[in-house]
Scaffold this motif. Structure first.
Motif, PDB file in Angstrom:
ATOM      1  N   ALA A  85      -3.418  -2.479  -2.994  1.00  0.00           N
ATOM      2  CA  ALA A  85      -2.119  -2.722  -2.354  1.00  0.00           C
ATOM      3  C   ALA A  85      -1.082  -3.181  -3.372  1.00  0.00           C
ATOM      4  CB  ALA A  85      -2.263  -3.741  -1.235  1.00  0.00           C
ATOM      5  N   ARG A  86      -1.522  -3.919  -4.394  1.00  0.00           N
ATOM      6  CA  ARG A  86      -0.573  -4.365  -5.425  1.00  0.00           C
ATOM      7  C   ARG A  86      -0.047  -3.193  -6.242  1.00  0.00           C
ATOM      8  NH1 ARG A  86      -4.662  -8.597  -7.736  1.00  0.00           N
ATOM      9  NH2 ARG A  86      -5.737  -6.632  -7.586  1.00  0.00           N
ATOM     10  N   ALA A  87      -0.867  -2.160  -6.411  1.00  0.00           N
ATOM     11  CA  ALA A  87      -0.441  -0.986  -7.181  1.00  0.00           C
ATOM     12  C   ALA A  87       0.547  -0.129  -6.386  1.00  0.00           C
ATOM     13  CB  ALA A  87      -1.650  -0.149  -7.584  1.00  0.00           C
ATOM     14  N   LEU A  88       0.570  -0.295  -5.077  1.00  0.00           N
ATOM     15  CA  LEU A  88       1.531   0.448  -4.248  1.00  0.00           C
ATOM     16  C   LEU A  88       2.947  -0.107  -4.396  1.00  0.00           C
ATOM     17  CD1 LEU A  88      -0.524   0.796  -0.944  1.00  0.00           C
ATOM     18  CD2 LEU A  88       0.018   2.614  -2.570  1.00  0.00           C
ATOM     19  N   ILE A  89       3.059  -1.407  -4.645  1.00  0.00           N
ATOM     20  CA  ILE A  89       4.366  -2.056  -4.731  1.00  0.00           C
ATOM     21  C   ILE A  89       5.120  -1.531  -5.947  1.00  0.00           C
ATOM     22  CG2 ILE A  89       5.548  -4.283  -5.041  1.00  0.00           C
ATOM     23  CD1 ILE A  89       3.155  -5.479  -3.434  1.00  0.00           C
ATOM     24  N   GLY A  90       6.346  -1.124  -5.716  1.00  0.00           N
ATOM     25  CA  GLY A  90       7.195  -0.590  -6.779  1.00  0.00           C
ATOM     26  C   GLY A  90       7.208   0.921  -6.867  1.00  0.00           C
ATOM     27  N   LEU A  91       6.271   1.602  -6.177  1.00  0.00           N
ATOM     28  CA  LEU A  91       6.268   3.063  -6.200  1.00  0.00           C
ATOM     29  C   LEU A  91       7.528   3.585  -5.512  1.00  0.00           C
ATOM     30  CD1 LEU A  91       2.562   3.902  -5.274  1.00  0.00           C
ATOM     31  CD2 LEU A  91       3.596   3.727  -7.541  1.00  0.00           C
ATOM     32  N   GLN A  92       8.082   4.669  -6.042  1.00  0.00           N
ATOM     33  CA  GLN A  92       9.294   5.250  -5.477  1.00  0.00           C
ATOM     34  C   GLN A  92       9.050   6.681  -5.053  1.00  0.00           C
ATOM     35  OE1 GLN A  92      12.747   4.870  -7.947  1.00  0.00           O
ATOM     36  NE2 GLN A  92      12.395   2.707  -8.347  1.00  0.00           N
ATOM     37  N   GLY A  93       9.771   7.085  -4.011  1.00  0.00           N
ATOM     38  CA  GLY A  93       9.676   8.448  -3.525  1.00  0.00           C
ATOM     39  C   GLY A  93      10.670   8.670  -2.411  1.00  0.00           C
ATOM     40  N   VAL A  94      10.573   9.833  -1.811  1.00  0.00           N
ATOM     41  CA  VAL A  94      11.479  10.229  -0.737  1.00  0.00           C
ATOM     42  C   VAL A  94      10.707  10.246   0.580  1.00  0.00           C
ATOM     43  CG1 VAL A  94      12.994  12.062   0.115  1.00  0.00           C
ATOM     44  CG2 VAL A  94      12.838  11.621  -2.342  1.00  0.00           C
ATOM     45  N   LEU A  95      11.322   9.663   1.613  1.00  0.00           N
ATOM     46  CA  LEU A  95      10.755   9.660   2.963  1.00  0.00           C
ATOM     47  C   LEU A  95      11.656  10.431   3.898  1.00  0.00           C
ATOM     48  CD1 LEU A  95       9.993   5.895   3.748  1.00  0.00           C
ATOM     49  CD2 LEU A  95       8.352   7.633   3.083  1.00  0.00           C
ATOM     50  N   GLN A  96      11.065  11.169   4.804  1.00  0.00           N
ATOM     51  CA  GLN A  96      11.796  11.681   5.962  1.00  0.00           C
ATOM     52  C   GLN A  96      11.251  10.915   7.155  1.00  0.00           C
ATOM     53  OE1 GLN A  96      11.194  15.775   7.108  1.00  0.00           O
ATOM     54  NE2 GLN A  96      12.939  15.730   8.486  1.00  0.00           N
ATOM     55  N   ILE A  97      12.150  10.261   7.893  1.00  0.00           N
ATOM     56  CA  ILE A  97      11.704   9.431   9.010  1.00  0.00           C
ATOM     57  C   ILE A  97      12.352   9.872  10.309  1.00  0.00           C
ATOM     58  CG2 ILE A  97      11.335   7.426   7.536  1.00  0.00           C
ATOM     59  CD1 ILE A  97      13.895   6.225   8.890  1.00  0.00           C
ATOM     60  N   SER A  98      11.712   9.477  11.403  1.00  0.00           N
ATOM     61  CA  SER A  98      12.305   9.631  12.734  1.00  0.00           C
ATOM     62  C   SER A  98      11.939   8.391  13.532  1.00  0.00           C
ATOM     63  CB  SER A  98      11.794  10.894  13.428  1.00  0.00           C
ATOM     64  OG  SER A  98      10.413  10.787  13.680  1.00  0.00           O
ATOM     65  N   ASN A  99      12.867   7.941  14.344  1.00  0.00           N
ATOM     66  CA  ASN A  99      12.629   6.804  15.236  1.00  0.00           C
ATOM     67  C   ASN A  99      12.124   7.355  16.552  1.00  0.00           C
ATOM     68  OD1 ASN A  99      13.726   4.371  13.735  1.00  0.00           O
ATOM     69  ND2 ASN A  99      15.402   5.831  13.538  1.00  0.00           N
ATOM     70  N   GLU A 100      11.011   6.824  17.027  1.00  0.00           N
ATOM     71  CA  GLU A 100      10.402   7.333  18.249  1.00  0.00           C
ATOM     72  C   GLU A 100       9.958   6.181  19.136  1.00  0.00           C
ATOM     73  OE1 GLU A 100       7.249  10.002  17.190  1.00  0.00           O
ATOM     74  OE2 GLU A 100       8.557  11.241  15.952  1.00  0.00           O
ATOM     75  N   ILE A 101       9.778   6.476  20.401  1.00  0.00           N
ATOM     76  CA  ILE A 101       9.218   5.527  21.350  1.00  0.00           C
ATOM     77  C   ILE A 101       7.831   6.039  21.715  1.00  0.00           C
ATOM     78  CG2 ILE A 101       9.449   4.410  23.601  1.00  0.00           C
ATOM     79  CD1 ILE A 101      11.717   3.676  21.718  1.00  0.00           C
ATOM     80  N   VAL A 102       6.805   5.237  21.427  1.00  0.00           N
ATOM     81  CA  VAL A 102       5.421   5.603  21.726  1.00  0.00           C
ATOM     82  C   VAL A 102       4.818   4.486  22.563  1.00  0.00           C
ATOM     83  CG1 VAL A 102       3.153   6.122  20.762  1.00  0.00           C
ATOM     84  CG2 VAL A 102       5.214   6.909  19.588  1.00  0.00           C
TER      85      VAL A 102
END
Length: 139
Positions: free
Chosen positions: A92-109
């Protein structure tokens, strides 16, 4: 007893971030065990577009056997350590600082507002993706 909490009335259950494409950096990553669907709670810091810089996106990324394809896609595009991947290890510590592009959508589940992580891309692809997300007619 009554308490006054400043800003409570302006908070909403739906994310302040609209559906779209964002260049982000992982700010926090925490593994959450669940018998059927283990997941990572991920907190992202928005780097682009300018109008959302500094905003936060919080989402779950499942890592159950059925969802490993999506988890691997995220790790690959955010340039997670290939050495750790080859050993089937997630730090989990190695995940911090990683950069990239996200495509998101807000949904109700099931009556709950969630942010769905729809797609990922390497940070290097941001310029190309940003142009296409603003103007879908560009080929």
């Amino acid at each position: 007893m009554r308490r006054q909490i400043q800003g409570l009335s302006s908070s909403s259950t739906v994310s302040d971030i609209s559906d779209g494409v964002y260049l982000v950096r992982v700010q926090k990553a925490q593994y959450r065990w669940h018998k059927i669907k283990p997941f990572y709670d991920l907190h992202f810091f928005v780097l682009q577009p300018e109008s959302f810089v500094g905003a936060s996106i919080v989402a779950r990324l499942f890592c159950s056997p059925k969802a490993l394809w999506k988890f691997a896609w995220f790790l690959r595009d955010f340039r997670y350590s290939q050495e750790l991947l080859d050993r089937d290890e997630i730090d989990a510590r190695a995940l911090i600082g990683l950069q990239g592009v996200l495509q998101i959508s807000n949904e109700i589940v099931n009556g709950r507002a969630i942010v769905n992580l729809k797609a990922f891309a390497p940070a290097a692809d941001w310029e190309h993706l940003a142009i296409h997300s603003r103007n879908p007619e560009v080929a």
